[in-house]
Write a protein that holds these residues in place. Structure first.
Motif, short mmCIF file in Angstrom:
data_model
loop_
_atom_site.label_atom_id
_atom_site.label_comp_id
_atom_site.label_asym_id
_atom_site.label_seq_id
_atom_site.Cartn_x
_atom_site.Cartn_y
_atom_site.Cartn_z
N CYS A 284 23.93 -62.17 -55.35
CA CYS A 284 23.12 -61.68 -56.47
C CYS A 284 21.65 -61.99 -56.24
CB CYS A 284 23.61 -62.30 -57.78
SG CYS A 284 22.70 -61.77 -59.24
N ILE A 285 21.35 -63.20 -55.85
CA ILE A 285 19.95 -63.60 -55.58
C ILE A 285 19.38 -62.80 -54.43
CG2 ILE A 285 18.49 -65.52 -54.84
CD1 ILE A 285 20.57 -67.38 -56.25
N GLY A 286 20.20 -62.57 -53.40
CA GLY A 286 19.73 -61.81 -52.25
C GLY A 286 19.42 -60.36 -52.56
N LEU A 287 20.16 -59.79 -53.50
CA LEU A 287 19.94 -58.39 -53.87
C LEU A 287 18.69 -58.22 -54.70
CD1 LEU A 287 23.63 -57.42 -54.72
CD2 LEU A 287 22.25 -56.42 -52.89
N TRP A 288 18.43 -59.15 -55.63
CA TRP A 288 17.27 -59.06 -56.51
C TRP A 288 16.55 -60.41 -56.56
CZ3 TRP A 288 18.47 -55.96 -61.63
CH2 TRP A 288 18.50 -54.59 -61.33
N PRO A 289 15.90 -60.80 -55.47
CA PRO A 289 15.33 -62.15 -55.40
C PRO A 289 14.22 -62.42 -56.41
CG PRO A 289 14.57 -60.81 -53.56
CD PRO A 289 15.65 -60.03 -54.25
N ARG A 290 13.51 -61.37 -56.88
CA ARG A 290 12.38 -61.60 -57.77
C ARG A 290 12.63 -61.11 -59.20
NH1 ARG A 290 10.32 -60.21 -52.93
NH2 ARG A 290 10.27 -58.01 -53.48
N GLU A 291 13.84 -60.70 -59.47
CA GLU A 291 14.15 -60.17 -60.80
C GLU A 291 14.63 -61.28 -61.73
OE1 GLU A 291 13.55 -57.18 -61.86
OE2 GLU A 291 12.87 -56.41 -59.93
N ALA A 292 14.57 -61.00 -63.03
CA ALA A 292 15.00 -61.98 -64.03
C ALA A 292 16.46 -62.38 -63.83
CB ALA A 292 14.80 -61.42 -65.43
N LEU A 293 17.27 -61.44 -63.37
CA LEU A 293 18.68 -61.72 -63.15
C LEU A 293 18.88 -62.87 -62.17
CD1 LEU A 293 21.67 -60.89 -63.61
CD2 LEU A 293 21.39 -59.27 -61.73
N SER A 294 17.97 -62.99 -61.19
CA SER A 294 18.12 -64.03 -60.17
C SER A 294 18.00 -65.42 -60.78
CB SER A 294 17.09 -63.84 -59.06
OG SER A 294 15.78 -64.07 -59.54
N SER A 295 17.24 -65.58 -61.87
CA SER A 295 17.11 -66.88 -62.53
C SER A 295 18.46 -67.34 -63.06
CB SER A 295 16.10 -66.79 -63.69
OG SER A 295 14.83 -66.41 -63.22
N THR A 296 19.19 -66.40 -63.68
CA THR A 296 20.53 -66.71 -64.17
C THR A 296 21.44 -67.09 -63.01
OG1 THR A 296 20.21 -65.17 -65.99
CG2 THR A 296 22.48 -65.83 -65.51
N ALA A 297 21.31 -66.34 -61.91
CA ALA A 297 22.13 -66.60 -60.73
C ALA A 297 21.83 -67.97 -60.13
CB ALA A 297 21.93 -65.50 -59.71
N ILE A 298 20.54 -68.30 -60.09
CA ILE A 298 20.16 -69.61 -59.54
C ILE A 298 20.73 -70.73 -60.41
CG2 ILE A 298 18.19 -71.15 -59.15
CD1 ILE A 298 16.59 -68.56 -58.38
N PHE A 299 20.68 -70.56 -61.73
CA PHE A 299 21.24 -71.55 -62.64
C PHE A 299 22.76 -71.67 -62.42
CE2 PHE A 299 23.17 -72.58 -66.80
CZ PHE A 299 22.63 -73.84 -66.97
N GLY A 300 23.42 -70.50 -62.28
CA GLY A 300 24.86 -70.50 -62.04
C GLY A 300 25.20 -71.15 -60.71
N LYS A 301 24.37 -70.88 -59.71
CA LYS A 301 24.58 -71.47 -58.39
C LYS A 301 24.50 -73.00 -58.47
CE LYS A 301 22.56 -71.51 -53.74
NZ LYS A 301 21.47 -70.98 -52.87
N ALA A 302 23.57 -73.50 -59.26
CA ALA A 302 23.42 -74.95 -59.44
C ALA A 302 24.67 -75.55 -60.09
CB ALA A 302 22.18 -75.26 -60.26
N LYS A 303 25.24 -74.78 -61.05
CA LYS A 303 26.45 -75.27 -61.74
C LYS A 303 27.65 -75.26 -60.80
CE LYS A 303 27.39 -73.98 -65.91
NZ LYS A 303 27.68 -73.09 -67.06
N ALA A 304 27.67 -74.28 -59.88
CA ALA A 304 28.79 -74.18 -58.95
C ALA A 304 28.77 -75.34 -57.97
CB ALA A 304 28.76 -72.86 -58.22
#
Length: 304
Positions: A284-304
């Protein structure tokens, strides 16, 4: 007194002169008709070959050069369609309204009504478009336009936010023309609207029906994605994973792919598979590295 032989000779000359004049007019008429036929066929061929700018120019020329032609109504109808294809919707509307007001236009009334509907739709005049689509449906139930008229009428209600009416029209269209290419698109629109209205149980039934009925059409991947989102919201996380994985396989280049990857990662996290979640969050982060969605993905990645 004129001698009889001179009278006969004079009469013979007059007959010959009349014959030559008549023949000349006939030949001229043949040439004029040939020119008219050639001009019309040239313009029509350009239209059929989708050279709409050439068709527009040639039909305008034909109308100017042959205003009394018995093909003038057909020429204006095709001119209107050419203008429509070129995006000149106001000018197209003028042509369709002009021939609709002519008594001789009755020969093409089936086409005229449908194209009036299409042009009003293109102009955003959805109420007018609905009236013309309904007129087409009522008057010409066996027309080649019938499935398109139903489908586009459904889109009018969709555009005006009248989703229940739109669903009814799309469902009617799909039931009456189940083998038409538009049937799958009508069912897709039903899935989309039910999901947007958060009628999730109905949406899920419709999506499963779509997948069973249309497993290999253009919208199948999108429906799998919507089904995955629906299952996730209904807390069916394992079912969501299955649907989202299939969505990505069916439509690997879609615009919604980052959302599918993000939701898939969240579903894996919900079922306790952090490694899989981490992999999809990274996608997800790789597909949209600068989009708002990536912030959610980064947070989820941290939880994982």
């Amino acid at each position: 007194m004129i001698p009889p032989y001179k009278s006969a000779k004079k009469l013979h000359i007059l007959i010959l002169l009349y014959s030559y004049i008549t023949l000349g007019l006939f030949v001229f008429s043949l040439h004029a008709h040939a020119d008219e036929s050639r001009d019309f066929l040239f313009a029509k061929q350009a239209f059929e070959d989708e050279f709409y700018e050439i068709a527009e120019a040639r039909f305008l020329s034909f109308i100017g050069d042959h205003p009394d032609s018995d093909r003038i109504i057909e020429a204006r109808l095709l001119l209107g369609q050419s203008l429509f294809k070129l995006g000149s919707f106001d000018r197209a509307l003028y042509e369709f309204q002009y021939i609709a007001g002519k008594p001789e236009g009755v020969v093409f009334i089936e086409d005229i009504i449908y194209w009036l509907a299409e042009t009003h739709f293109a102009l955003g005049n959805y109420n007018e478009a609905i009236d013309y689509y309904q007129d087409s449906i009522d008057k010409f139930p066996f027309s080649s336009y019938i499935a398109y008229a139903h489908y586009s009428k459904g889109w009018c209600y969709y555009k005006t936010g009248e989703y229940d009416k739109a669903i009814g029209v799309f469902r009617e269209m799909a039931e009456k023309s189940p083998s038409d290419i538009l049937a799958s698109k009508a069912h897709y629109m039903i899935c989309d609207m039910l999901y947007q209205m958060q009628r999730l149980d109905e949406a899920k039934r419709e999506m499963n029906f779509f997948i069973q009925s249309f497993p290999l059409v253009e919208d199948t991947g999108k429906v799998y994605y919507l089904l995955g989102e629906t299952d996730y919201k209904l807390k069916g996380y394992e079912s969501a994973i299955t649907s989202l994985e299939k969505a990505i396989v069916y439509s690997p280049d879609s615009e919604w792919l980052p959302y599918a990857e993000g939701r898939l990662a969240s579903a894996y996290l919900k079922v306790g598979w952090p490694e899989d979640a981490l992999s999809h969050f990274e996608m997800c982060i790789g597909l949209w590295p600068r989009e708002a969605l990536s912030s959610t993905a980064i947070f989820g990645k941290a939880k994982a």
